[in-house]
Scaffold this active site. Structure first.
Site, PDB file in Angstrom:
ATOM      1  N   SER A   1       0.812  -1.219   0.000  1.00 18.47           N
ATOM      2  CA  SER A   1       0.000   0.000   0.000  1.00 18.47           C
ATOM      3  C   SER A   1       0.844   1.267   0.000  1.00 18.47           C
ATOM      4  O   SER A   1       0.302   2.355  -0.014  1.00 18.47           O
ATOM      5  CB  SER A   1      -0.936   0.003   1.199  1.00 18.47           C
ATOM      6  OG  SER A   1      -0.212   0.166   2.398  1.00 18.47           O
ATOM      7  N   LYS A  38       1.543   3.425   6.956  1.00 22.45           N
ATOM      8  CA  LYS A  38       0.751   4.409   6.219  1.00 22.45           C
ATOM      9  C   LYS A  38       1.285   5.815   6.509  1.00 22.45           C
ATOM     10  O   LYS A  38       2.035   6.027   7.461  1.00 22.45           O
ATOM     11  CB  LYS A  38      -0.729   4.379   6.644  1.00 22.45           C
ATOM     12  CG  LYS A  38      -1.448   3.082   6.374  1.00 22.45           C
ATOM     13  CD  LYS A  38      -1.759   2.888   4.917  1.00 22.45           C
ATOM     14  CE  LYS A  38      -2.589   1.665   4.636  1.00 22.45           C
ATOM     15  NZ  LYS A  38      -1.853   0.417   4.672  1.00 22.45           N
TER      16      LYS A  38
END
Length: 76
Positions: A1, A38
């Protein structure tokens, strides 16, 4: 991600647990039983969102009922 940030599967990350996470840092977070990497976004109203750096993934909006902890800041 996080491929658009240059972080790829099986990469090793250096994480500093002593740094206070700030808006826009890349962080290791613990969310509902799982660790994730993230980009941290803290809105003016203190709403926390974890942003992926890959359009194939959705942001994670942190809500009060979630088990959420910021583990550390990625430094390298």
């Amino acid at each position: 991600s996080m491929i658009n940030a240059g972080i790829f599967p099986n990469d090793m990350l250096v994480v500093d647990l002593s740094i206070e996470p700030q808006d826009n840092n890349v962080v290791i977070a613990f969310v509902d039983g799982e660790f994730t990497v993230k980009r941290l976004k803290i809105a003016k109203n203190q709403q926390v969102t974890l942003l992926p750096e890959n359009e194939k993934f959705s942001p994670i909006v942190i809500k009060e009922d979630m088990d959420f902890r910021l583990w550390g800041v990625v430094t390298n």
